[in-house]
Write a protein that holds these residues in place. Structure first.
Motif, PDB file in Angstrom:
ATOM      1  N   VAL A  94      82.908   7.443  17.877  1.00  0.00           N
ATOM      2  CA  VAL A  94      81.978   8.311  17.142  1.00  0.00           C
ATOM      3  C   VAL A  94      80.966   8.868  18.141  1.00  0.00           C
ATOM      4  O   VAL A  94      80.345   8.095  18.884  1.00  0.00           O
ATOM      5  CB  VAL A  94      81.212   7.526  16.047  1.00  0.00           C
ATOM      6  N   VAL A  96      77.744  11.720  18.439  1.00  0.00           N
ATOM      7  CA  VAL A  96      76.841  12.679  17.800  1.00  0.00           C
ATOM      8  C   VAL A  96      76.138  13.467  18.902  1.00  0.00           C
ATOM      9  O   VAL A  96      75.736  12.898  19.928  1.00  0.00           O
ATOM     10  CB  VAL A  96      75.833  11.947  16.885  1.00  0.00           C
ATOM     11  N   GLY A 102      70.256   9.784  14.851  1.00  0.00           N
ATOM     12  CA  GLY A 102      69.336   9.157  13.903  1.00  0.00           C
ATOM     13  C   GLY A 102      69.164   9.890  12.589  1.00  0.00           C
ATOM     14  O   GLY A 102      68.251   9.612  11.824  1.00  0.00           O
ATOM     15  N   GLY A 104      71.786  10.274  10.321  1.00  0.00           N
ATOM     16  CA  GLY A 104      72.836   9.901   9.375  1.00  0.00           C
ATOM     17  C   GLY A 104      74.185  10.541   9.675  1.00  0.00           C
ATOM     18  O   GLY A 104      75.150  10.349   8.931  1.00  0.00           O
ATOM     19  N   GLY A 106      76.242  10.047  12.360  1.00  0.00           N
ATOM     20  CA  GLY A 106      77.206   9.020  12.765  1.00  0.00           C
ATOM     21  C   GLY A 106      77.728   8.260  11.549  1.00  0.00           C
ATOM     22  O   GLY A 106      78.934   7.978  11.442  1.00  0.00           O
ATOM     23  N   SER A 107      76.844   7.967  10.629  1.00  0.00           N
ATOM     24  CA  SER A 107      77.259   7.250   9.416  1.00  0.00           C
ATOM     25  C   SER A 107      78.203   8.099   8.568  1.00  0.00           C
ATOM     26  O   SER A 107      79.191   7.587   8.030  1.00  0.00           O
ATOM     27  CB  SER A 107      76.026   6.860   8.592  1.00  0.00           C
ATOM     28  N   ASN A 133      74.483  -0.852  23.826  1.00  0.00           N
ATOM     29  CA  ASN A 133      74.418   0.364  22.995  1.00  0.00           C
ATOM     30  C   ASN A 133      73.964  -0.005  21.576  1.00  0.00           C
ATOM     31  O   ASN A 133      74.752  -0.123  20.641  1.00  0.00           O
ATOM     32  CB  ASN A 133      75.792   1.044  22.979  1.00  0.00           C
ATOM     33  N   ARG A 138      74.474  -1.046  15.803  1.00  0.00           N
ATOM     34  CA  ARG A 138      73.827  -0.997  14.471  1.00  0.00           C
ATOM     35  C   ARG A 138      74.670  -0.151  13.512  1.00  0.00           C
ATOM     36  O   ARG A 138      74.864  -0.507  12.352  1.00  0.00           O
ATOM     37  CB  ARG A 138      72.407  -0.429  14.608  1.00  0.00           C
ATOM     38  N   ARG A 142      76.344  -1.651  10.060  1.00  0.00           N
ATOM     39  CA  ARG A 142      76.006  -1.032   8.768  1.00  0.00           C
ATOM     40  C   ARG A 142      77.249  -0.871   7.884  1.00  0.00           C
ATOM     41  O   ARG A 142      77.160  -0.874   6.671  1.00  0.00           O
ATOM     42  CB  ARG A 142      75.396   0.332   9.091  1.00  0.00           C
TER      43      ARG A 142
END
Ligand SMILES: CC(C)(COP(=O)(O)OP(=O)(O)OC[C@H]1O[C@@H](n2cnc3c(N)ncnc32)[C@H](O)[C@@H]1OP(=O)(O)O)[C@@H](O)C(=O)NCCC(=O)NCCS
Length: 172
Positions: A94, A96, A102, A104, A106-107, A133, A138, A142
Motif C-alpha cells: 500500500v 499513499v 493520514g 484515511g 491507506g485504509s 514503519n 498501525r 487496524r
C-alpha cells in the motif's frame, strides 16, 4: 457512514487501469528514493512499471485511490512466495502519495484489497514491513493483521541494517 471514509470523504477506490502506470510508478519511485518502505535504491523503469502493472491487471489485484479526482495512492497484492504450495497466500503493498498521508487513503485502499483477495479465494494476506514503519504497522493492525514475527537485519538501505516485521491476516 463507513468509518474508513470519515477523515477523507472524497476518496474513492477503483481497480487500477493501464493508464495509471505513470502515477503509480511516480508514487513507488518516491518511496524508493526517500524511504525504507521498499528495500532498493533502484527506481522502477517505465518498462518495468508496465510489466508489473500488466500482471496485476490480468488478475485484478491492483487498486488506486482517487482523492478529489486525482490518484493519491495505490495498493496491490501478489504471490507471497513462488512455489505452488504457497498459492493461497498473498502479500500486500500500500502506497499513499506524499502530502496525502493520514487522511484515511491507506485504509480505503487496504479495505478494497482485502475484499478482493477474499473474493478471489485466498486464505492469508501477509505484510512484510520495515520494523520502524509505524504508519504501516498501525494501518495493518487496524485491519486485524497480527504480528507473527520480526526478522532482524535481513535488509540494508541508506547504510544501515533493516529489520522485517511480518504481519498476517487470515481471510478464511
Ligand atoms: C503506510 C501508509 C500506506 C498509511 O497510509 P495512510 O493513508 O497514511 O493511513 P491512514 O490515514 O488510513 O491511517 C491508518 C492508521 O495509521 C495511523 N497512522 C498514519 N500515519 C501514521 C504515522 N506516521 N505514525 C503512526 N501511525 C500512523 C493512522 O492514525 C491510522 O490509525 P488509527 O485509525 O488508529 O488512527 C502511508 O503512510 C504510506 O504510503 N507510507 C509510505 C509508503 C509505505 O510505507 N507503505 C507501506 C509499505 S509496507
Amino acid at each position: 457512514m463507513n468509518p474508513i471514509y470519515e477523515r477523507s470523504r472524497t476518496v474513492t477506490v477503483r481497480p487500477a487501469r493501464a493508464d495509471d502506470v505513470e502515477i503509480v510508478r511516480a508514487i513507488r519511485n518516491h518511496a524508493i528514493e526517500h524511504s525504507t518502505a521498499l528495500w532498493t535504491q533502484t527506481p522502477q523503469s517505465p518498462k518495468e512499471a508496465v510489466g508489473w502493472l500488466a500482471a496485476h491487471l490480468e488478475r485484478g489485484s491492483a487498486f488506486v485511490a482517487e482523492a478529489d479526482g486525482e490518484v493519491a495512492g495505490f495498493a496491490a497484492y501478489g504471490p507471497w512466495r513462488a512455489l505452488d504450495g504457497y498459492r493461497h497466500t498473498v502479500e500486500d503493498s500500500v502506497y499513499v502519495r506524499e502530502g496525502h498521508h493520514g487522511l484515511g487513503i491507506g485504509s480505503a485502499l487496504l479495505t478494497a484489497l482485502i475484499d478482493a483477495a477474499r473474493a478471489a479465494g485466498h486464505h492469508v494476506v501477509i505484510a512484510g514491513i520495515e520494523a520502524g514503519n509505524a504508519a504501516s504497522i498501525r494501518l495493518h493492525e487496524r485491519f486485524g493483521f497480527e504480528h507473527v514475527g520480526m526478522v532482524p537485519e535481513v535488509g540494508t538501505k541508506f547504510g544501515r541494517w533493516l529489520d522485517l516485521t511480518l504481519m498476517r491476516l487470515p481471510l478464511s
